[in-house]
Design a protein around this motif. Structure first.
Motif, mmCIF file in Angstrom:
data_model
loop_
_atom_site.group_PDB
_atom_site.id
_atom_site.type_symbol
_atom_site.label_atom_id
_atom_site.label_comp_id
_atom_site.label_asym_id
_atom_site.label_seq_id
_atom_site.Cartn_x
_atom_site.Cartn_y
_atom_site.Cartn_z
ATOM 1 N N ALA A 252 0.890 -1.167 0.000
ATOM 2 C CA ALA A 252 0.000 0.000 0.000
ATOM 3 C C ALA A 252 0.922 1.209 0.000
ATOM 4 N N VAL A 253 1.210 1.724 -1.181
ATOM 5 C CA VAL A 253 2.311 2.677 -1.317
ATOM 6 C C VAL A 253 1.953 4.057 -0.773
ATOM 7 N N THR A 254 2.979 4.759 -0.327
ATOM 8 C CA THR A 254 2.819 6.136 0.123
ATOM 9 C C THR A 254 2.756 7.071 -1.080
ATOM 10 N N THR A 255 2.186 8.231 -0.867
ATOM 11 C CA THR A 255 2.184 9.277 -1.888
ATOM 12 C C THR A 255 3.345 10.214 -1.603
ATOM 13 N N LYS A 256 4.138 10.471 -2.598
ATOM 14 C CA LYS A 256 5.313 11.318 -2.425
ATOM 15 C C LYS A 256 4.958 12.778 -2.721
ATOM 16 N N PHE A 257 5.372 13.664 -1.799
ATOM 17 C CA PHE A 257 5.150 15.102 -1.964
ATOM 18 C C PHE A 257 6.477 15.839 -1.976
ATOM 19 N N THR A 258 6.493 16.990 -2.633
ATOM 20 C CA THR A 258 7.644 17.890 -2.563
ATOM 21 C C THR A 258 7.507 18.778 -1.330
ATOM 22 N N GLU B 35 8.177 7.465 -8.757
ATOM 23 C CA GLU B 35 8.679 6.488 -9.730
ATOM 24 C C GLU B 35 9.833 5.684 -9.153
ATOM 25 N N LYS B 36 10.736 6.344 -8.436
ATOM 26 C CA LYS B 36 11.879 5.637 -7.852
ATOM 27 C C LYS B 36 11.399 4.549 -6.892
ATOM 28 N N ASN B 37 10.397 4.874 -6.086
ATOM 29 C CA ASN B 37 9.886 3.905 -5.124
ATOM 30 C C ASN B 37 9.162 2.759 -5.815
ATOM 31 N N ILE B 38 8.306 3.081 -6.776
ATOM 32 C CA ILE B 38 7.560 2.020 -7.474
ATOM 33 C C ILE B 38 8.517 1.075 -8.185
ATOM 34 N N ARG B 39 9.546 1.620 -8.806
ATOM 35 C CA ARG B 39 10.520 0.757 -9.484
ATOM 36 C C ARG B 39 11.246 -0.138 -8.483
ATOM 37 N N ALA B 40 11.537 0.383 -7.292
ATOM 38 C CA ALA B 40 12.182 -0.437 -6.258
ATOM 39 C C ALA B 40 11.264 -1.574 -5.823
ATOM 40 N N GLN B 41 9.968 -1.289 -5.741
ATOM 41 C CA GLN B 41 9.008 -2.333 -5.372
ATOM 42 C C GLN B 41 8.990 -3.447 -6.428
ATOM 43 N N VAL B 42 8.870 -3.038 -7.671
ATOM 44 C CA VAL B 42 8.785 -4.017 -8.769
ATOM 45 C C VAL B 42 10.081 -4.822 -8.875
ATOM 46 N N VAL C 68 3.087 -5.884 -13.034
ATOM 47 C CA VAL C 68 2.223 -6.219 -11.887
ATOM 48 C C VAL C 68 0.944 -5.399 -12.005
ATOM 49 N N PRO C 69 -0.160 -5.869 -11.408
ATOM 50 C CA PRO C 69 -1.406 -5.110 -11.462
ATOM 51 C C PRO C 69 -1.382 -3.883 -10.549
ATOM 52 N N VAL D 16 6.890 -2.471 3.680
ATOM 53 C CA VAL D 16 7.401 -2.812 2.351
ATOM 54 C C VAL D 16 7.722 -1.550 1.559
ATOM 55 N N CYS D 17 7.054 -0.452 1.862
ATOM 56 C CA CYS D 17 7.311 0.810 1.154
ATOM 57 C C CYS D 17 8.776 1.211 1.266
ATOM 58 N N ALA D 18 9.381 0.910 2.420
ATOM 59 C CA ALA D 18 10.796 1.225 2.629
ATOM 60 C C ALA D 18 11.706 0.019 2.436
ATOM 61 N N TYR D 19 11.162 -1.179 2.682
ATOM 62 C CA TYR D 19 11.963 -2.410 2.655
ATOM 63 C C TYR D 19 11.284 -3.456 1.776
ATOM 64 N N PRO D 20 11.218 -3.222 0.472
ATOM 65 C CA PRO D 20 10.510 -4.174 -0.391
ATOM 66 C C PRO D 20 11.170 -5.541 -0.468
ATOM 67 N N ALA D 21 12.477 -5.603 -0.564
ATOM 68 C CA ALA D 21 13.149 -6.899 -0.733
ATOM 69 C C ALA D 21 12.964 -7.774 0.506
ATOM 70 N N GLU D 22 13.104 -7.188 1.694
ATOM 71 C CA GLU D 22 12.953 -7.963 2.920
ATOM 72 C C GLU D 22 11.538 -8.533 3.035
#
Length: 307
Positions: free
Chosen positions: A10-16, A27-34, A73-74, A209-215
């Motif tokens: 359940a991914v976080t929304t990134k803000f500036t 994008e950086k986070n989603i790519r890390a998840q995938v 992934v869906p 998982v948002c921060a630690y997808p591989a684990e």
């Protein structure tokens, strides 16, 4: 079609810092998840601060996620609306934009009766062809989807999964005993992740998982391959971090963890504010201690499942 299994963040929304969407970090986070091997991406949940997002921002995130993941992934859209009419509109728009599934919460703010809750879920299911995961979290949302209610809901073919967050881990077994493979069961509580998988949950809708997808994915894959002790070694290390998910400030906590792993920032949208004082120090210490002892993961991809 969605294979309802595996780890779905359940991914976080990134803000500036100017409170705009940070699509580069998203994008950086989603790519890390995938890259870590997650099995789906869920947008617009509590962690995604969906209640603070404008409709056009939600659309932007859906389009961006679909472009980033392609067909790997869906992309699943969370629905947490105050009216049935609004929920149906969100569902139909998600389908039009190309989302592959929905995760649906019970009515927000109003504590609906069992009958009203079933009618609400069915109205959404009947308005779309997208497959649906029901989110059962009576601890936070004060409405429980009982087994009898689930029996009624499964009259809709596209209601296919449940995110089980009652905190009663034995509910995983009750659901499996009653519905078998007709209903795929996901744990929605990070601190019950491994236990739920061991007793038969099909997947894990996760937060840290948002921060630690591989684990997170490693724990899932190792459990499914019958390598419980190897999964448990990672899980023991992970537990102090996972406890950051069961807090009213879970968004701030997890975003601080994303900073540590360099796949996020801690910018939140008001009324949320970054953590301060002793609580901030406590959370940072939990994260720092974990980072100092971060485990070397075994090869967890392409393991042969024993389940």
């Amino acid at each position: 079609m969605i294979h309802w299994e595996g780890v779905m963040p359940a991914v976080t929304t990134k803000f500036t810092s100017e409170d705009e969407l940070d699509l580069a970090m998203f994008e950086k986070n989603i790519r890390a998840q995938v890259d870590a091997g997650v099995h789906g991406i869920i947008l617009g949940g509590t962690l995604g601060e969906a209640s603070t997002l404008a409709n056009e921002e939600k659309e932007t995130l859906i389009k961006a996620a679909l472009e980033i993941v392609g067909h790997k992934v869906p992309v699943i859209i969370n629905i947490a609306e105050q009216s049935t009419k609004e929920a149906i509109a969100v569902a139909q728009n998600a389908e039009k934009l190309g989302a592959k599934g929905l995760m649906v919460l019970p009515p927000m703010r109003y504590k609906a009766t069992d009958h009203e809750t079933v009618v609400y879920f069915k109205a959404i299911a009947n308005s779309t062809s997208l497959p649906i995961m029901i989110y059962n979290n009576p601890v936070d949302y004060k409405i429980e989807v009982t087994l009898d209610m689930m029996e009624e809901l499964l009259e809709c073919d596209n209601i296919q999964a449940i995110k089980e967050s009652t905190r009663d881990i034995t509910n995983v077994i009750r659901l499996k005993n009653r519905f078998g493979d007709r209903l795929k069961v996901f744990t929605g509580v990070d601190t019950l992740g491994l236990e739920s998988l061991v007793i038969g949950a099909d997947g894990w809708v996760a937060g840290l998982v948002c921060a630690y997808p591989a684990e997170t994915v490693a724990i899932y894959e190792l459990v499914k391959a019958g390598k419980i002790n190897e999964a448990l070694d990672i899980y023991r290390w992970f537990m102090p971090l996972l406890e950051l998910d069961i807090s009213p400030q879970l968004v701030q906590n997890i975003k601080l963890a994303e900073v540590a792993t360099e796949i996020g920032t801690e910018h939140v949208r008001a009324p949320r504010l970054p953590l301060q004082g002793k609580e901030r120090e406590r959370v940072i210490k939990v994260i720092d201690d974990a980072m100092k002892n971060r485990p070397v993961l075994p090869e967890y991809k392409n393991l042969k499942s024993e389940v």
